[in-house]
Each structure stands twice: as structure tokens, then as C-alpha cells.
Design an enzyme around this catalytic site. Structure first.
Site, PDB file in Angstrom:
ATOM      1  N   ARG A  13      21.816  15.802  38.317  1.00 16.69           N
ATOM      2  CA  ARG A  13      22.056  17.182  37.870  1.00 16.69           C
ATOM      3  C   ARG A  13      21.141  18.167  38.600  1.00 16.69           C
ATOM      4  O   ARG A  13      21.464  19.334  38.785  1.00 16.69           O
ATOM      5  CB  ARG A  13      21.883  17.313  36.343  1.00 16.69           C
ATOM      6  CG  ARG A  13      22.074  18.762  35.872  1.00 16.69           C
ATOM      7  CD  ARG A  13      22.331  18.905  34.372  1.00 16.69           C
ATOM      8  NE  ARG A  13      21.497  18.067  33.555  1.00 16.69           N
ATOM      9  CZ  ARG A  13      20.200  18.269  33.281  1.00 16.69           C
ATOM     10  NH1 ARG A  13      19.577  19.319  33.758  1.00 16.69           N
ATOM     11  NH2 ARG A  13      19.532  17.416  32.537  1.00 16.69           N
ATOM     12  N   ASP A  47      34.746  36.831  45.808  1.00 19.40           N
ATOM     13  CA  ASP A  47      35.522  35.583  45.743  1.00 19.40           C
ATOM     14  C   ASP A  47      36.301  35.486  47.050  1.00 19.40           C
ATOM     15  O   ASP A  47      37.237  36.256  47.287  1.00 19.40           O
ATOM     16  CB  ASP A  47      36.460  35.614  44.523  1.00 19.40           C
ATOM     17  CG  ASP A  47      37.271  34.323  44.370  1.00 19.40           C
ATOM     18  OD1 ASP A  47      37.506  33.635  45.387  1.00 19.40           O
ATOM     19  OD2 ASP A  47      37.691  34.014  43.233  1.00 19.40           O
ATOM     20  N   LYS A  90      40.848  24.950  47.007  1.00 16.99           N
ATOM     21  CA  LYS A  90      41.902  25.554  47.819  1.00 16.99           C
ATOM     22  C   LYS A  90      41.660  25.265  49.303  1.00 16.99           C
ATOM     23  O   LYS A  90      41.656  24.116  49.690  1.00 16.99           O
ATOM     24  CB  LYS A  90      41.982  27.047  47.500  1.00 16.99           C
ATOM     25  CG  LYS A  90      41.924  27.374  45.981  1.00 16.99           C
ATOM     26  CD  LYS A  90      43.109  26.890  45.194  1.00 16.99           C
ATOM     27  CE  LYS A  90      42.941  26.957  43.686  1.00 16.99           C
ATOM     28  NZ  LYS A  90      42.481  28.190  43.111  1.00 16.99           N
ATOM     29  N   TYR A 136      41.583  36.626  39.750  1.00 15.72           N
ATOM     30  CA  TYR A 136      42.069  35.340  39.225  1.00 15.72           C
ATOM     31  C   TYR A 136      42.012  35.369  37.692  1.00 15.72           C
ATOM     32  O   TYR A 136      41.008  35.784  37.107  1.00 15.72           O
ATOM     33  CB  TYR A 136      41.178  34.221  39.779  1.00 15.72           C
ATOM     34  CG  TYR A 136      41.649  32.846  39.410  1.00 15.72           C
ATOM     35  CD1 TYR A 136      42.744  32.266  40.039  1.00 15.72           C
ATOM     36  CD2 TYR A 136      40.999  32.112  38.422  1.00 15.72           C
ATOM     37  CE1 TYR A 136      43.179  31.006  39.693  1.00 15.72           C
ATOM     38  CE2 TYR A 136      41.429  30.845  38.074  1.00 15.72           C
ATOM     39  CZ  TYR A 136      42.519  30.301  38.713  1.00 15.72           C
ATOM     40  OH  TYR A 136      42.958  29.045  38.370  1.00 15.72           O
TER      41      TYR A 136
HETATM   42  C1  LIG Z   1      41.863  28.750  41.899  1.00 18.48           C
HETATM   43  C2  LIG Z   1      41.026  29.968  41.947  1.00 18.48           C
HETATM   44  C3  LIG Z   1      39.858  30.103  41.161  1.00 18.48           C
HETATM   45  C4  LIG Z   1      39.451  29.059  40.144  1.00 18.48           C
HETATM   46  O1  LIG Z   1      39.084  27.868  40.762  1.00 18.48           O
HETATM   47  P1  LIG Z   1      39.252  26.404  40.100  1.00 18.48           P
HETATM   48  O2  LIG Z   1      38.794  25.516  41.204  1.00 18.48           O
HETATM   49  O3  LIG Z   1      40.690  26.244  39.737  1.00 18.48           O
HETATM   50  O4  LIG Z   1      38.376  26.367  38.901  1.00 18.48           O
HETATM   51  C5  LIG Z   1      39.097  31.247  41.319  1.00 18.48           C
HETATM   52  N1  LIG Z   1      39.459  32.223  42.184  1.00 18.48           N
HETATM   53  C6  LIG Z   1      40.577  32.118  42.943  1.00 18.48           C
HETATM   54  C7  LIG Z   1      40.931  33.234  43.876  1.00 18.48           C
HETATM   55  C8  LIG Z   1      41.388  30.999  42.850  1.00 18.48           C
HETATM   56  O5  LIG Z   1      42.492  30.922  43.603  1.00 18.48           O
END
Ligand SMILES: *Cc1c(COP(=O)(O)O)cnc(C)c1O
Length: 394
Positions: free
Chosen positions: A57, A182, A207, A110
Site C-alpha cells: 500500500r 483529466d 482507456k 465524466y
Molecule cells: C472512464 C473515465 C473516467 C473514470 O475512469 P475509470 O477507470 O472507469 O474509473 C474518468 N474520466 C474519463 C474522461 C473517463 O473516460
């Protein structure tokens, strides 16, 4: 590694150090804890006077490779890998917000990045405002004396609205407001927010970074050592950690980010141009088309238009459903950024039970289709869309 290595070289080598057996690929240190050589070594590790590992952790060598690689690719001080993208988002909120503070965020952010503020952080006295951050005047007028965080997603999901990162950084300067971006839709291959003045950048690693639809994960990279320490403290005490096996898979996926992006983007440009001409298509938002409202900003801020396309069908809701039922190459699924093409019609699928008002707020119209372009042969993807669209009334 050589000094000033370029991005493509960093993708392959950054963060990797030879292990005891000189393995070419970082091993999976699937262990919860690490032995100390002796009492003094244990004391030194806990005092931070030795760089030995203690407990997973608090840090793990496989995870550290990924964190160091992402820090190098984003041009920041350090990285923190998390169990999901949302764990990265909430870690950022926990670090930069307190009771009585205020956050301004992108309206089409998101969904969970918004709902966690409205449902949970609100219980601890955090105020939030959501504005179209692609309009700087709206951002400026949303700022309050207690604003501590400007949180932007660009391009935003699913509207593809683009926010000017450098201009937002100028708005935050000298006001004690942190700017966090983000960067999930672009990845550092196409956009480097820290160089444009952001304090931190985060990803849903699920992603484009991992790119193979087999891991859920996240990462945060901060510009400064002090912000890294703050986030690291939250991570190690609250435990939203990435595990070593997850990190191993992401390290493997990351190496091909550049070539995956190039291929997906080349496909996306062709598909977007083709869709724009199609009689069943009412509108299209793709940063690589001159018809995108922020085409010029996209060209200036991003190294390329990315591989996400949003479009609307003249036939509305029913046409969206028909399209979903007739594609055979694109898979019907949420998520994005993988080597496989995914298609989604939010109004009939993910948002079928969501109120009209909430859908509108999220930028989701009944006709909207989201298309995440993969690396298949583009002629097959276009043939698939052509066939599926032939079933759609115009
Ligand atoms: C998918 C996504 C998230 C969240 O991520 P997870 O890995 O599903 O928890 C946050 N921001 C954007 C732009 C996303 O496409």
C-alpha cells in the site's frame, strides 16, 4: 537511458531499472510486504532514509515503474497509480478540497466525476459549480473567493468540447487555485497539460494508456514535489492503490501507445470525414474536422485530433437503436480507447433510465452516438457503418 530521450523512446524505457536478474521487462512483484535486512534497515525505511520497499500500500516496485514512466511522459515530478480512474479523481478532490472550499468543473465532465461531488463531497461541505469550461468568461464568473480547484476535462465526454488549458492556468495563477486536467481522451501522446500550466494531470488508465480493454486503473501526475507528497500521503493512508499485476499489464500496453494512437487517429479522420458526408448523419463533433467549434484551439493545444467521435443521427432515438442493432465490427460497449472499436448510443443504452434533465445536463441528446475508433482496417469499419446506416431511416 540517454538524456533528453524523445517521447517514443520514453514510452519503451522510462521508469524501468534493471532488477537483480537483469530482466528486460519489469517483474510482477506480487507481494504484500517486504523483509527488512535488520532492525536498523527497518527504521531507515520507515524514516524515508532508505529507498527500500515496506508494504505494497505504501509502494510497490512494479507499480513504481508505471508511476515513473507516466511522470516522464507527462513531464511532471512524480506519478501515483490508482486502482481506477475514479480513484485518481477522488484522490485529487481529497487533496485539494476541504470543508468550505469550492470547485469549478466542466459541465460535460465524466458522469462519476460530477456525481461524487454532488452526492458525497457535498456531505463534507464542499461546494461545486459546473460550467461549459470551453467558454472562458463562464469559468471566470464561476470562480469564488473559496474556489480551490478548477477541474477540467478536455476534450470532454461526450460533447467533445475543448477547453483552453493555458488560458485556464492564467485564470488560476496567483489566486491559490489548483488546475487539474483529466487527460484521458488525449493521453500524453497528444496533449501535455503540465507544460501548458496545469498543476496536475490525471487519467483513467483503463482507456488509451492501457489500450487493451483488460485493466481498470488510474494515474495522477503532479508538477511539484509538494503536491506529489500531499497526494502520496492520501494514497498511502486511504489505500486507493493500483496492484502490481494491474501495473504490469498497463506497462505492457503503454509501450505501444504511440503507434496505437497514430493508427486509431488515422482511422478516425477517415471515418469522421465519411460520416460528415453521410445523409443519415445530422451533425458530427470531431476535433479533426474544420466543422468542430474549437478546431483552431484543438490544432494549437493537441498534437492530433484523437480517436473519439460523436455524431447525431437525423432519425433520432430510433435510428440510434437501429444502428446499434446492425453494426457487426464495432462492439456495443461503454469505455473507450482500446484497440477494438466500440460504439454506444447513450439514450437507449447507458442513459435509458436517466431523466431528460440529467441527460441534457450531461450533453446527451437522443440522437447522439459515441464511437471509439480502434485499430482495425478502416475499410472494414466504414463498411460496417455503411451497412448499419442503410437500416436507419433518415
Ligand atoms: C472512464 C473515465 C473516467 C473514470 O475512469 P475509470 O477507470 O472507469 O474509473 C474518468 N474520466 C474519463 C474522461 C473517463 O473516460
Amino acid at each position: 537511458m540517454i538524456k533528453d530521450a524523445k517521447f517514443g523512446t520514453l514510452l519503451i524505457h522510462a521508469g524501468q531499472k534493471p532488477d537483480a536478474l537483469n530482466a528486460v521487462i519489469p517483474p510482477i512483484y506480487q507481494t504484500s510486504t517486504f523483509t527488512f535486512k535488520d532492525a536498523q534497515n527497518g527504521a531507515d525505511c520507515f524514516a524515508g532514509e532508505s529507498d527500500g520497499y515496506i508494504y505494497t500500500r505504501l509502494g510497490n516496485p512494479t507499480v513504481r515503474v508505471l508511476e515513473d514512466a507516466m511522470a516522464a511522459l507527462e513531464g511532471g515530478f512524480g506519478g501515483i497509480a490508482t486502482s481506477s480512474g475514479m480513484a485518481a479523481v477522488t484522490t485529487v478532490y481529497l487533496a485539494f478540497l476541504s470543508a468550505g472550499s469550492h470547485i469549478v468543473s466542466t459541465d460535460a465532465v465524466y458522469g462519476a466525476s460530477r456525481s461524487v461531488l454532488e452526492k458525497h463531497f457535498s456531505r463534507f461541505g464542499v461546494e461545486s459549480s459546473f460550467v461549459d469550461t470551453s467558454d472562458l468568461a463562464l469559468v471566470e464568473s464561476a470562480l469564488r473567493p473559496n474556489t480551490k480547484l478548477l477541474y477540467i476535462e478536455t476534450p470532454a465526454n461526450p460533447t467533445m468540447a475543448i477547453t483552453d488549458i493555458a488560458a485556464c492556468a492564467r485564470l488560476c495563477a496567483d489566486k491559490g487555485i489548483k488546475l487539474v486536467v483529466d487527460n484521458t481522451f488525449c493521453s500524453p501522446y497528444l496533449q501535455q497539460p503540465l507544460a501548458l500550466g496545469a498543476d496536475a494531470v490525471l487519467h483513467s488508465i483503463t482507456k488509451f494508456i492501457n489500450g487493451h480493454a483488460d485493466v481498470v486503473g488510474g494515474v495522477i501526475v503532479t508538477k511539484t514535489e509538494s503536491d506529489h507528497k500531499l497526494l502520496y500521503n492520501i494514497m498511502t493512508s486511504m489505500g486507493p492503490n493500483m496492484d502490481p499485476h494491474q501495473a504490469f499489464l498497463v506497462i505492457r500496453g503503454l509501450k505501444t501507445l504511440g503507434i496505437r494512437m497514430e493508427r486509431a487517429m488515422a482511422n478516425a479522420v477517415k471515418i469522421a470525414q465519411w460520416l460528415e458526408q453521410h445523409p443519415a448523419v445530422a451533425w458530427i463533433k470531431y476535433p479533426g474536422l474544420p466543422s468542430h467549434p474549437q478546431f483552431a484551439l484543438a490544432q494549437q493545444q493537441q498534437e492530433g485530433p484523437g480517436a473519439m467521435i460523436c455524431f447525431g443521427l437525423k432519425g433520432g432515438f430510433e435510428a440510434g437503436k437501429k444502428l446499434m442493432d446492425n453494426v457487426t465490427v464495432a462492439a456495443l460497449a461503454v469505455s473507450l480507447g482500446g484497440v477494438e472499436t466500440l460504439i454506444q448510443h447513450p439514450a437507449s443504452m447507458t442513459h435509458a433510465k436517466v431523466s431528460a434533465e440529467a441527460k441534457l445536463r450531461a450533453g446527451i441528446t437522443d440522437d447522439l452516438v459515441r464511437y471509439s475508433v480502434g485499430i482495425e482496417d478502416v475499410s472494414d469499419l466504414i463498411a460496417d457503418l455503411e451497412n448499419a446506416l442503410s437500416h436507419v431511416s433518415q
